[in-house]
Design a protein around this motif. Structure first.
Motif, PDB file in Angstrom:
ATOM      1  N   HIS A   1     107.031  24.477   5.147  1.00 20.82           N
ATOM      2  CA  HIS A   1     107.358  23.202   4.485  1.00 20.82           C
ATOM      3  C   HIS A   1     107.063  23.251   2.981  1.00 20.82           C
ATOM      4  N   ARG A   2     106.386  24.291   2.521  1.00 17.04           N
ATOM      5  CA  ARG A   2     106.118  24.489   1.097  1.00 17.04           C
ATOM      6  C   ARG A   2     107.178  25.374   0.438  1.00 17.04           C
TER       7      ARG A   2
ATOM      8  N   TYR B   1      95.534  32.015   2.741  1.00 18.80           N
ATOM      9  CA  TYR B   1      95.902  30.603   2.706  1.00 18.80           C
ATOM     10  C   TYR B   1      95.375  29.881   3.952  1.00 18.80           C
TER      11      TYR B   1
ATOM     12  N   LEU C   1     103.113  27.124   5.817  1.00 19.60           N
ATOM     13  CA  LEU C   1     103.803  27.489   4.582  1.00 19.60           C
ATOM     14  C   LEU C   1     105.295  27.166   4.522  1.00 19.60           C
TER      15      LEU C   1
END
Length: 149
Positions: free
Chosen positions: A78-79, A138, A76
């Motif tokens: 890098h998001r 996720y 997550l």
């Protein structure tokens, strides 16, 4: 010229390093013997019964949480997700934990059996934090997607 408590200079007495100053050279504690001493709580350590030792199951769950946290961060960060938000049962406020802060808190819990208080995130953007449950969902979705391939 030197003295027992410092070195005399034109501007006054320069103290010598603390390790050299004898204890009796310090001024007396103005709260000595006072049951209302405001610093008394600072010296007290929490009782062991306040934080019972972690059993093997709790320790294994905590190690698993630390491992899961690394996976969630890898998936997550890098998001644009900065960390995890936790709803505090004590103050009914959300607490925002950056990845590194939460990891160090969990590692401290593993090592010491408790977490020390820490500085809250400064002006966090709530949109940049997700819940632990979101992270788990996720990761499960990514795993299911990879398995289906």
């Amino acid at each position: 010229m030197g003295s027992a408590h410092g070195i005399w200079t034109r501007s006054g007495v320069l103290p010598v390093p603390c390790g050299v100053v004898p204890h009796d050279a310090l001024p007396p504690d103005p709260f000595a013997g006072d049951p209302e001493d405001p610093a008394r709580d600072l010296a007290e350590t929490p009782d062991d019964h306040d934080h019972p030792p972690m059993d093997d199951v709790e320790r294994a769950e905590l190690v698993g949480d630390i491992s899961d946290l690394a996976v969630y961060q890898a998936l997550l960060e890098h998001r644009g997700v900065r960390g995890i938000v936790v709803d505090c049962g004590e103050c009914d406020e959300p607490h925002y934990h950056d990845w590194a802060l939460l990891r160090s808190s969990l590692e401290q819990l593993l090592a010491d059996g408790r977490m020390r208080p820490h500085e809250p995130a400064f002006d966090p953007d709530p949109a940049a934090y997700v819940s632990w449950e979101y992270c788990r969902g996720y990761a499960d979705g990514v795993t299911a997607s990879e398995t289906a391939r």
